[in-house]
Motif scaffolding. Structure first.
Motif, PDB file in Angstrom:
ATOM      1  N   VAL A  94       0.845  -1.181   0.000  1.00  0.00           N
ATOM      2  CA  VAL A  94       0.000   0.000   0.000  1.00  0.00           C
ATOM      3  C   VAL A  94       0.885   1.238   0.000  1.00  0.00           C
ATOM      4  O   VAL A  94       1.838   1.319   0.773  1.00  0.00           O
ATOM      5  N   SER A  95       0.603   2.190  -0.876  1.00  0.00           N
ATOM      6  CA  SER A  95       1.470   3.355  -1.010  1.00  0.00           C
ATOM      7  C   SER A  95       0.942   4.586  -0.276  1.00  0.00           C
ATOM      8  O   SER A  95       1.686   5.527  -0.020  1.00  0.00           O
ATOM      9  N   THR A  96      -0.349   4.607   0.042  1.00  0.00           N
ATOM     10  CA  THR A  96      -0.911   5.759   0.742  1.00  0.00           C
ATOM     11  C   THR A  96      -1.587   5.313   2.032  1.00  0.00           C
ATOM     12  O   THR A  96      -2.062   4.188   2.140  1.00  0.00           O
ATOM     13  N   VAL A  97      -1.626   6.225   2.988  1.00  0.00           N
ATOM     14  CA  VAL A  97      -2.222   5.922   4.293  1.00  0.00           C
ATOM     15  C   VAL A  97      -3.616   6.525   4.358  1.00  0.00           C
ATOM     16  O   VAL A  97      -3.832   7.673   3.939  1.00  0.00           O
ATOM     17  N   GLU A  98      -4.537   5.781   4.882  1.00  0.00           N
ATOM     18  CA  GLU A  98      -5.894   6.270   5.085  1.00  0.00           C
ATOM     19  C   GLU A  98      -6.469   5.614   6.338  1.00  0.00           C
ATOM     20  O   GLU A  98      -5.874   4.686   6.893  1.00  0.00           O
ATOM     21  N   ASP A  99      -7.599   6.090   6.780  1.00  0.00           N
ATOM     22  CA  ASP A  99      -8.288   5.437   7.893  1.00  0.00           C
ATOM     23  C   ASP A  99      -9.098   4.284   7.325  1.00  0.00           C
ATOM     24  O   ASP A  99     -10.234   4.465   6.897  1.00  0.00           O
ATOM     25  N   TRP A 100      -8.479   3.095   7.341  1.00  0.00           N
ATOM     26  CA  TRP A 100      -9.175   1.922   6.801  1.00  0.00           C
ATOM     27  C   TRP A 100     -10.335   1.510   7.702  1.00  0.00           C
ATOM     28  O   TRP A 100     -11.215   0.786   7.273  1.00  0.00           O
ATOM     29  N   ARG A 101     -10.318   1.970   8.905  1.00  0.00           N
ATOM     30  CA  ARG A 101     -11.455   1.852   9.803  1.00  0.00           C
ATOM     31  C   ARG A 101     -11.380   3.046  10.745  1.00  0.00           C
ATOM     32  O   ARG A 101     -10.349   3.695  10.865  1.00  0.00           O
ATOM     33  N   SER A 102     -12.481   3.350  11.412  1.00  0.00           N
ATOM     34  CA  SER A 102     -12.473   4.477  12.343  1.00  0.00           C
ATOM     35  C   SER A 102     -11.870   4.041  13.677  1.00  0.00           C
ATOM     36  O   SER A 102     -11.810   2.844  13.989  1.00  0.00           O
ATOM     37  N   VAL A 103     -11.412   4.996  14.441  1.00  0.00           N
ATOM     38  CA  VAL A 103     -10.874   4.684  15.776  1.00  0.00           C
ATOM     39  C   VAL A 103     -12.036   4.205  16.651  1.00  0.00           C
ATOM     40  O   VAL A 103     -13.072   4.865  16.715  1.00  0.00           O
ATOM     41  N   PRO A 104     -11.895   3.065  17.320  1.00  0.00           N
ATOM     42  CA  PRO A 104     -12.997   2.561  18.163  1.00  0.00           C
ATOM     43  C   PRO A 104     -13.298   3.527  19.307  1.00  0.00           C
ATOM     44  O   PRO A 104     -12.402   4.213  19.803  1.00  0.00           O
ATOM     45  N   GLN A 106     -14.430   4.292  23.257  1.00  0.00           N
ATOM     46  CA  GLN A 106     -14.010   3.641  24.496  1.00  0.00           C
ATOM     47  C   GLN A 106     -14.948   2.500  24.861  1.00  0.00           C
ATOM     48  O   GLN A 106     -14.514   1.445  25.346  1.00  0.00           O
ATOM     49  N   ASP A 107     -16.224   2.666  24.612  1.00  0.00           N
ATOM     50  CA  ASP A 107     -17.182   1.588  24.897  1.00  0.00           C
ATOM     51  C   ASP A 107     -16.886   0.352  24.041  1.00  0.00           C
ATOM     52  O   ASP A 107     -16.968  -0.779  24.520  1.00  0.00           O
ATOM     53  N   GLU A 108     -16.553   0.574  22.770  1.00  0.00           N
ATOM     54  CA  GLU A 108     -16.214  -0.550  21.889  1.00  0.00           C
ATOM     55  C   GLU A 108     -14.964  -1.267  22.369  1.00  0.00           C
ATOM     56  O   GLU A 108     -14.899  -2.506  22.384  1.00  0.00           O
ATOM     57  N   LEU A 109     -13.963  -0.500  22.794  1.00  0.00           N
ATOM     58  CA  LEU A 109     -12.726  -1.105  23.296  1.00  0.00           C
ATOM     59  C   LEU A 109     -12.986  -1.902  24.570  1.00  0.00           C
ATOM     60  O   LEU A 109     -12.490  -3.018  24.735  1.00  0.00           O
ATOM     61  N   ASP A 110     -13.767  -1.339  25.463  1.00  0.00           N
ATOM     62  CA  ASP A 110     -14.082  -2.041  26.717  1.00  0.00           C
ATOM     63  C   ASP A 110     -14.835  -3.331  26.428  1.00  0.00           C
ATOM     64  O   ASP A 110     -14.620  -4.359  27.097  1.00  0.00           O
ATOM     65  N   ASP A 111     -15.701  -3.293  25.439  1.00  0.00           N
ATOM     66  CA  ASP A 111     -16.454  -4.494  25.081  1.00  0.00           C
ATOM     67  C   ASP A 111     -15.544  -5.545  24.460  1.00  0.00           C
ATOM     68  O   ASP A 111     -15.668  -6.745  24.735  1.00  0.00           O
ATOM     69  N   LEU A 112     -14.595  -5.112  23.653  1.00  0.00           N
ATOM     70  CA  LEU A 112     -13.681  -6.044  22.987  1.00  0.00           C
ATOM     71  C   LEU A 112     -12.801  -6.800  23.980  1.00  0.00           C
ATOM     72  O   LEU A 112     -12.601  -8.009  23.843  1.00  0.00           O
ATOM     73  N   ALA A 134      -7.221 -12.326  12.963  1.00  0.00           N
ATOM     74  CA  ALA A 134      -6.064 -11.649  12.380  1.00  0.00           C
ATOM     75  C   ALA A 134      -6.486 -10.781  11.205  1.00  0.00           C
ATOM     76  O   ALA A 134      -7.595 -10.894  10.690  1.00  0.00           O
ATOM     77  N   ASN A 135      -5.570  -9.912  10.771  1.00  0.00           N
ATOM     78  CA  ASN A 135      -5.793  -9.017   9.626  1.00  0.00           C
ATOM     79  C   ASN A 135      -6.853  -7.952   9.879  1.00  0.00           C
ATOM     80  O   ASN A 135      -7.704  -7.677   9.037  1.00  0.00           O
ATOM     81  N   LEU A 136      -6.776  -7.337  11.043  1.00  0.00           N
ATOM     82  CA  LEU A 136      -7.688  -6.239  11.354  1.00  0.00           C
ATOM     83  C   LEU A 136      -7.281  -4.980  10.591  1.00  0.00           C
ATOM     84  O   LEU A 136      -6.108  -4.697  10.413  1.00  0.00           O
ATOM     85  N   ASP A 137      -8.283  -4.214  10.147  1.00  0.00           N
ATOM     86  CA  ASP A 137      -8.016  -2.925   9.525  1.00  0.00           C
ATOM     87  C   ASP A 137      -7.562  -1.921  10.581  1.00  0.00           C
ATOM     88  O   ASP A 137      -7.906  -2.033  11.758  1.00  0.00           O
ATOM     89  N   LEU A 138      -6.800  -0.920  10.136  1.00  0.00           N
ATOM     90  CA  LEU A 138      -6.241   0.079  11.040  1.00  0.00           C
ATOM     91  C   LEU A 138      -6.799   1.473  10.761  1.00  0.00           C
ATOM     92  O   LEU A 138      -7.053   1.816   9.602  1.00  0.00           O
ATOM     93  N   PRO A 139      -6.963   2.283  11.798  1.00  0.00           N
ATOM     94  CA  PRO A 139      -7.272   3.702  11.575  1.00  0.00           C
ATOM     95  C   PRO A 139      -5.970   4.418  11.228  1.00  0.00           C
ATOM     96  O   PRO A 139      -5.359   5.100  12.049  1.00  0.00           O
ATOM     97  N   GLY A 140      -5.508   4.238  10.000  1.00  0.00           N
ATOM     98  CA  GLY A 140      -4.157   4.617   9.606  1.00  0.00           C
ATOM     99  C   GLY A 140      -3.788   6.069   9.832  1.00  0.00           C
ATOM    100  O   GLY A 140      -2.728   6.367  10.401  1.00  0.00           O
ATOM    101  N   LEU A 141      -4.629   7.000   9.386  1.00  0.00           N
ATOM    102  CA  LEU A 141      -4.312   8.415   9.545  1.00  0.00           C
ATOM    103  C   LEU A 141      -4.257   8.810  11.007  1.00  0.00           C
ATOM    104  O   LEU A 141      -3.414   9.626  11.418  1.00  0.00           O
ATOM    105  N   ALA A 142      -5.148   8.229  11.804  1.00  0.00           N
ATOM    106  CA  ALA A 142      -5.171   8.537  13.234  1.00  0.00           C
ATOM    107  C   ALA A 142      -3.909   8.025  13.923  1.00  0.00           C
ATOM    108  O   ALA A 142      -3.336   8.705  14.779  1.00  0.00           O
TER     109      ALA A 142
END
Length: 314
Positions: A94-104, A106-112, A134-142
Motif C-alpha cells: 500500500v502506497s498511501t495511508v488512510e483510515d481503513w477503519r475508524s478509531v474505536p 471507548q465503549d467498543e474497546l471495553d467491550d472487545l 487476524a488481519n484487522l483494519d487500522l485507523p491509519g491516519l489517526a
C-alpha cells in the motif's frame, strides 16, 4: 587537445553512471527476485549475486531452471515458475495511508477486551499468530498523527523533526532493538516514539515496581497507569490526554492482528520512505527492529523476519 576532451567526456560518463547506478538498481530491486536467486543457487544454477535485481545472469539461471522443469523458457519469474521454486508472489504494498477503519470508541474497546480468548469477534485477548481475528483494519491516519504527536513531543522522530536530537533518536532505536518481542510492527514503532509515557506501561508488563512483582496484562497495565496506581504514572497522562483510544487499539492487538500492508504503509510514511522496494532508502530512513532483516528489505510487506515472531498468550 582531443585526448583531453576525450578524457573529460569519459570521466563525465563514469561520474554520471556512478550517480545513477544505485538509483537504477534500487528501482529494480524485488524481494521475491532475491529469494529466487537464493533458491536457484541452492539448486545448482548460477543466478549471480543475490541482490534482488533481475539481471542477465539471473534471467539465464531462470531459463535453465525452466528448461529442466519443462516450463516455457521466458527467463521471468511468472507465477508458474515461482510455484515450481516453491516461492510466493509479492505481497501487496500500500502506497498511501488512510483510515481503513475508524478509531474505536471507548465503549467498543471495553467491550472487545471483556471477552474470552479465541473468539473471532473479540481479538484483543488473543495474542497468538494466525488467531481467528487476524488481519484487522487500522485507523491509519489517526495512528500516523498519534505517532507524529508523540515523536514531536519527545523528540524521537527522524532528523529535522521537532525536538529531535541524536540522544532522543537513540532512545527510540534502542527501544526498537529490544529483543525478543512478539509485538506487531505497528505496535512496536508506535510505542517506541514515547520516551517517558511508555515507562509505566513497560514496567507493568515486566512486573517491575508492581505489587508482588506481578506481570500485568496489557489491559491491567493501561488501567493502572491511567489511574495513577503505579510509578511513572504521571508521564502516562500524555497518553490519556492525547490518544487514549489509539493507544489501546494498537497496544491491545495481538501479534499478527493487523493487516501487514497497512502496517508498513503507516510506518514507511512516518519515516518518509518513498520507495519501500529501494533497500538503500529503507536502510537510510527507517530504523530496524531486532527481528528485521538487515539487507534493506525491512520496509517491505513480505520481509523475512530474523527470527520469526512468535505469539504469546497473555
Amino acid at each position: 587537445m582531443i585526448n583531453i576532451r576525450y578524457s573529460l567526456i569519459i570521466s563525465l560518463i563514469v561520474s554520471i553512471a556512478m550517480v545513477l547506478s544505485p538509483v537504477t538498481q534500487a528501482a529494480e530491486f524485488n524481494q521475491v527476485t532475491q529469494q529466487a536467486q537464493i533458491k536457484l543457487a541452492q539448486l545448482g544454477f548460477a543466478p549471480g549475486t543475490a541482490d534482488g535485481i533481475l539481471g542477465p545472469r539471473t534471467s539465464a539461471a531462470i531459463k535453465a531452471f525452466q528448461r529442466q522443469s519443462g516450463l516455457p523458457e521466458t527467463g521471468k519469474l511468472d507465477n508458474v515458475t515461482l510455484k515450481q521454486l516453491e516461492l510466493s508472489t509479492p505481497a501487496p504494498q500500500v502506497s498511501t495511508v488512510e483510515d481503513w477503519r475508524s478509531v474505536p470508541s471507548q465503549d467498543e474497546l471495553d467491550d472487545l477486551v471483556a471477552h474470552t480468548i479465541n473468539n473471532p469477534n473479540f481479538p484483543y485477548t488473543d495474542y497468538r499468530p494466525n488467531a481467528p481475528a487476524a488481519n484487522l483494519d487500522l485507523p491509519g491516519l489517526a495512528i500516523l498523527a498519534a505517532m507524529k504527536t508523540s515523536s514531536d513531543t519527545f523528540g524521537s522522530g527522524p532528523p529535522g523533526t521537532p525536538n529531535s536530537t541524536p540522544k532522543t533518536r537513540k532512545t527510540m532505536t534502542d527501544c526498537l532493538m529490544t529483543k525478543p518481542t512478539h509485538w506487531a510492527d505497528i505496535t512496536l514503532h508506535y510505542y517506541c516514539q514515547m520516551a517517558l509515557p511508555r515507562q509505566c506501561y513497560t514496567y507493568a508488563l515486566r512486573g517491575m515496581n508492581t505489587p508482588g512483582n506481578k506481570k500485568f496484562t496489557r489491559v491491567e497495565a493501561y488501567e493502572s497507569c491511567a489511574l495513577n496506581k503505579l510509578p511513572h504514572s504521571t508521564h502516562f497522562t500524555f497518553v490519556t490526554k492525547t490518544q487514549p483510544q489509539v493507544f489501546q487499539y494498537v497496544m491491545f492487538g495481538q501479534t499478527n492482528a493487523f493487516k501487514p500492508e497497512q502496517e508498513q504503509a503507516i510506518i514507511n510514511a512516518f519515516y518518509g520512505v518513498k520507495n519501500p522496494a529501494d533497500p538503500r532508502e529503507c536502510r537510510l530512513k527507517r530504523p530496524r527492529r531486532a527481528e528485521d532483516p538487515n539487507d534493506g528489505t525491512h520496509c517491505l510487506v513480505n520481509k523475512k523476519m530474523t527470527p520469526m515472531l512468535k505469539g504469546k498468550d497473555t
